[in-house]
Design a protein around this motif. Structure first.
Motif: not given
Length: 397
Positions: A72-91, A93-100
């Motif tokens: 029974t895995p555990m999955l969490s996701v992380a992303a930058p706390p702030t951004g700007t409309a029209g400006t790309a959030i880099p791939a 910096t968008i992550t998922a952590t798989l455990a167990s």
């Protein structure tokens, strides 16, 4: 001697030693720690390999059955706390952590989804949202999504990651609802630039302004652009002239200003001011002493024509001249018309006769010349000379 451990008849490698087994401790025991290779009922046996030097014969234990369930895995996701409309959030910096998870044999794809902009987290994450890329895990660890994400407007975006069940693992997902990872996206900061319909006109003619955005993001149709012009080159004079307030449509294409008529000569500096909207900050076009949009209004060039009170008279009688303008613009009341007559037909004889100087009123209607008495017969050629004023160039008939 050594004890060999087997699962389903196959020696367990790694710390369990494979076919060589694990050494027996002084207590007569051997220990092997391993993970199960697959889900289902597993048969475990231990085989003593014997010790010929000590005359110990080998032997095999009875089989032990073990039911192995999916991880029974555990999955969490992380992303930058702030951004700007029209400006790309880099791939990256968008992550998922798989455990167990079951380890390297976990081959299912992690799918990233983003919801928003919306003020609160979604309560259901299995539908809706926008696909935000995938990652293929190779066991437990942290993985970046395959796609960058460009937020289309300001607000809060909520991140979700999930992976379906497979042979060895149950399905897993990051938090949905309260406690969800989010990114607060601020308004875009566009720029606005203006272009006049012409840079120079004569007094009495018209001009208008246009404007274009760079970096405007998803106009919501509520923002406005206010056009004005000023008499100083920093657009700070006390009484700017309004040239129209235009609503910026969702296309982001700004309507032109009103068409403005310029009755006076001079230099006029234009500016466009954007109000902003839910996705964009307000901004003004540049208007500084070094960078501005200048409309030069030159003095008009009217023409003047004359008409005599009579084309022919007898000697000893009188006549006078009158004049009218074509194209005179906004007379300021300071210009004059000087009437004269000459004895040659090019009005260049040395001694013209002055017939009066009159002031041109703001109405532009020119008073007539003095009434002149002609004591001798002859041919006389009249001319009216206009001095010009602040809005009009001088001219001769």
């Amino acid at each position: 001697g050594n004890i060999e451990f087997l699962v389903n008849g196959t020696a367990i490698g790694g710390v369990c030693g494979g076919a060589s087994g694990v050494a027996v401790h002084g207590s007569g025991q051997a220990t092997c720690l391993t993970s199960w290779p697959s889900v289902g009922t597993q048969t475990i046996t231990a085989q003593y390999l014997g010790n010929s030097a000590a005359y110990y014969l080998g032997s095999t234990s009875s089989a032990l059955s073990q039911v192995v369930n999916k991880a029974t895995p555990m999955l969490s996701v992380a992303a930058p706390p702030t951004g700007t409309a029209g400006t790309a959030i880099p791939a990256a910096t968008i992550t998922a952590t798989l455990a167990s998870s079951s380890g390297t044999n976990d081959v299912n794809t992690i799918t990233f989804t983003v919801f928003g902009p919306q003020t609160s987290a979604p309560t259901t994450c299995t539908s809706g949202g926008v696909a935000a890329g995938t990652a293929t895990p190779a066991g437990n660890g942290t993985y970046s999504t395959s796609l960058s994400f460009t937020p289309g407007g300001a607000g809060t975006y909520w991140w979700y990651a999930s992976t379906p069940l497979d042979t060895n693992n149950n399905a897993a997902a990051s938090t949905c609802g309260a406690g969800m990872t989010n990114t607060l996206v601020g308004k875009a900061s566009p720029t606005i630039a203006t272009t006049l319909s012409t840079s120079s006109i004569a007094a009495g003619l018209t001009a208008y302004d246009t404007s274009t955005f760079t970096g405007l993001v998803n106009s919501d149709g509520t923002g406005t652009v206010t056009y004005s012009y000023f008499t100083n080159n920093t657009c700070t004079s006390a009484s700017p002239v309004a040239a129209g307030v235009k609503t910026v449509p969702t296309s982001g294409v700004v309507p032109n200003s009103n068409t403005m008529s310029f009755a006076n000569a001079g230099m006029f500096y234009w500016q466009a001011v954007y109000s902003g909207d839910s996705n964009n900050n307000g901004i003004s076009s540049l208007c500084t002493s070094g960078t501005n949009e200048l409309l030069t209004v030159n003095r008009a060039s009217p023409s003047i024509a004359t008409t005599l009170s009579a084309s022919s008279i007898a000697m000893g009688l009188t006549a006078h001249d009158s004049s009218t303008f074509t194209g005179l613009v906004n007379s300021d009341g300071t210009g004059t018309v000087t009437y004269s007559y000459y004895t040659n037909n090019t009005c260049t004889s040395a001694s013209p006769v002055a017939a009066g100087t009159v002031t041109v009123p703001t109405s532009g209607v020119v008073p007539v010349s003095n009434t002149m008495t002609f004591a001798s017969a002859g041919l006389f050629y009249w001319q009216a000379v206009y001095s010009g004023d602040s809005n009009n160039n001088g001219i001769s008939s």
